[in-house]
Scaffold this active site. Structure first.
Site, mmCIF file in Angstrom:
data_model
loop_
_atom_site.group_PDB
_atom_site.id
_atom_site.type_symbol
_atom_site.label_atom_id
_atom_site.label_comp_id
_atom_site.label_asym_id
_atom_site.label_seq_id
_atom_site.Cartn_x
_atom_site.Cartn_y
_atom_site.Cartn_z
ATOM 1 N N ASP A 82 71.408 57.432 33.914
ATOM 2 C CA ASP A 82 71.998 57.252 35.563
ATOM 3 C C ASP A 82 72.861 58.475 35.344
ATOM 4 O O ASP A 82 73.240 58.654 33.927
ATOM 5 C CB ASP A 82 73.083 56.224 35.937
ATOM 6 C CG ASP A 82 73.772 56.490 37.651
ATOM 7 O OD1 ASP A 82 73.308 57.170 37.893
ATOM 8 O OD2 ASP A 82 74.730 55.421 37.344
ATOM 9 N N HIS A 83 73.283 59.511 35.584
ATOM 10 C CA HIS A 83 74.076 60.620 35.749
ATOM 11 C C HIS A 83 73.986 61.296 34.248
ATOM 12 O O HIS A 83 75.051 61.297 33.853
ATOM 13 C CB HIS A 83 75.859 60.443 36.058
ATOM 14 C CG HIS A 83 75.692 59.484 37.142
ATOM 15 N ND1 HIS A 83 76.087 60.587 38.388
ATOM 16 C CD2 HIS A 83 76.222 58.709 37.506
ATOM 17 C CE1 HIS A 83 76.548 59.698 39.226
ATOM 18 N NE2 HIS A 83 76.148 59.080 39.723
ATOM 19 N N HIS A 178 82.396 57.167 43.383
ATOM 20 C CA HIS A 178 82.140 55.875 43.077
ATOM 21 C C HIS A 178 83.257 54.869 43.263
ATOM 22 O O HIS A 178 83.940 56.053 43.219
ATOM 23 C CB HIS A 178 81.702 56.584 41.702
ATOM 24 C CG HIS A 178 80.406 57.980 41.692
ATOM 25 N ND1 HIS A 178 80.390 58.635 41.668
ATOM 26 C CD2 HIS A 178 79.255 56.931 41.109
ATOM 27 C CE1 HIS A 178 79.016 59.215 41.366
ATOM 28 N NE2 HIS A 178 79.115 57.401 41.029
ATOM 29 N N GLY A 179 82.761 53.656 42.518
ATOM 30 C CA GLY A 179 84.533 52.913 42.422
ATOM 31 C C GLY A 179 84.874 52.597 43.435
ATOM 32 O O GLY A 179 83.996 51.990 44.500
ATOM 33 N N HIS A 206 74.512 56.391 45.687
ATOM 34 C CA HIS A 206 75.153 56.003 44.751
ATOM 35 C C HIS A 206 76.923 55.849 45.365
ATOM 36 O O HIS A 206 76.492 55.485 46.751
ATOM 37 C CB HIS A 206 76.064 57.434 43.853
ATOM 38 C CG HIS A 206 74.722 58.157 43.180
ATOM 39 N ND1 HIS A 206 75.019 57.925 41.697
ATOM 40 C CD2 HIS A 206 73.586 58.041 43.013
ATOM 41 C CE1 HIS A 206 73.612 58.468 41.049
ATOM 42 N NE2 HIS A 206 72.869 58.902 41.937
ATOM 43 N N ASN A 228 72.826 52.198 43.922
ATOM 44 C CA ASN A 228 73.526 52.273 42.835
ATOM 45 C C ASN A 228 74.713 51.434 43.165
ATOM 46 O O ASN A 228 75.885 51.339 43.949
ATOM 47 C CB ASN A 228 73.619 53.498 42.024
ATOM 48 C CG ASN A 228 72.574 54.892 41.694
ATOM 49 O OD1 ASN A 228 71.334 53.928 41.973
ATOM 50 N ND2 ASN A 228 72.839 55.199 40.698
HETATM 51 P P1 13P Z 1 79.679 52.330 42.360
HETATM 52 O O1 13P Z 1 81.024 51.849 40.876
HETATM 53 O O2 13P Z 1 80.447 52.571 43.186
HETATM 54 O O3 13P Z 1 79.307 50.541 42.241
HETATM 55 O O4 13P Z 1 78.469 53.209 42.317
HETATM 56 C C1 13P Z 1 77.562 53.205 40.814
HETATM 57 C C2 13P Z 1 77.049 54.641 40.863
HETATM 58 O O5 13P Z 1 76.560 55.163 41.403
HETATM 59 C C3 13P Z 1 76.597 54.694 39.735
HETATM 60 O O6 13P Z 1 76.197 55.859 39.344
#
Ligand code: 13P
Length: 281
Positions: A82-83, A178-179, A206, A228
């Site tokens: 990922d990323h 994210h988060g 994501h 994700n």
């Molecule tokens: P979250 O941490 O918000 O679940 O996001 C996950 C993500 O997109 C990882 O690439």
């Protein structure tokens, strides 16, 4: 059931009108918990780890563990980086046998994102692995270390990007971040609908943590085929361990180990059910 290519999982999800959960893992206990949920629900899943997390869980150690778990699972499992932000790390994941890699050039000018994504697509090809990239900018950052401003994907750019790069999965920014969200996210379904109508590549959401079940469902009925989930897993594992300590049920290391597996299992199960992946293995 063998380790599978992510392309196959997403193509099946397109036909079946559901999404596949891509669960971030940091250790063996999380891997065991996520795979246990997938097996119980007879659901395909993706195990993933982001490049930024590799300083905690080195790729040379966690990568083979993820792959071994996929190979011995009773359901199809793809293993995804990922990323990915650096080409050597992406190459290392491919050499280990990951069946999918993401290049995240979302912060770069469009032409540069296209150029580097094309390189990653070409790198993944001889391995038979899938390549994901991002267009627009998902808010925050995978490990919370940066507060990247969210920038919604332009449908015109998504069309151009998909055509020029030949990616197998395209991450879009539609108000997701994210988060843990500071306030309830309002996803831009108008943008998602336009992208879905104009781009045939499976789309990726994501920032799954904190999105409401009905919004997830609307997403996967509107072209999102990979979702994700990271923070929700880490939080659930931590909360499960804390609760077990409070209840006095952790008497030694192996009770801690079981509590971690249970936290990852519960979180994965919840999301597999919401994503309607159950029974599609
Ligand atoms: P979250 O941490 O918000 O679940 O996001 C996950 C993500 O997109 C990882 O690439």
């Amino acid at each position: 059931m063998p380790l599978v290519n992510m392309k196959t999982l997403l193509a099946d999800a397109q036909k079946g009108n559901y999404a596949v959960g891509s669960f971030s893992v940091a250790n063996m206990e999380m891997i065991l918990g996520v795979v246990k949920a997938a097996e119980e629900l007879n659901a395909p899943i993706i195990l993933q780890i982001a490049e930024v997390r590799l300083n905690h869980s080195p790729l040379a150690l966690i990568g083979p563990t993820m792959l071994a778990a996929a190979r011995r699972a009773k359901v199809p499992v793809a293993v995804h980086l990922d990323h990915g932000t650096t080409l050597p790390c992406i190459k290392q994941a491919l050499d280990l046998g990951f069946t999918s890699v993401m290049f995240d050039g979302s912060h770069l000018p469009l032409e540069e994102n296209i150029r580097l994504t094309k390189e990653v697509v070409a790198m993944a090809k001889p391995y038979g692995a899938a390549a994901e990239a991002e267009i627009g900018c998902v808010g925050g950052s995978e490990d919370g270390s940066e507060d990247i401003a969210m920038r919604c994907t332009s449908p015109d750019q998504a069309v151009l990007f998909a055509r020029e790069t030949g990616v197998d999965a395209l991450a879009v920014a539609i108000g997701n971040a994210h988060g843990n969200y500071k306030e309830t996210p309002h996803l831009r379904f108008d943008i998602l609908e336009e992208i879905k109508d104009r781009v045939s590549v499976p789309l990726v959401l994501h920032g799954g943590t904190g999105i409401l079940p009905e919004e997830f469902k609307r997403c996967f009925k509107t072209g999102i085929k990979k979702i994700n989930i990271a923070t929700a897993t880490f939080d659930r594992v931590e909360q499960t361990v804390r609760a077990a300590y409070s209840a006095g049920t952790i008497k030694g290391y192996y009770d801690l180990h079981q509590a971690e597996i249970a936290g990852a299992y519960q979180n994965a199960k919840l999301h597999i059910e919401i994503f309607e992946t159950e029974g599609h293995a």
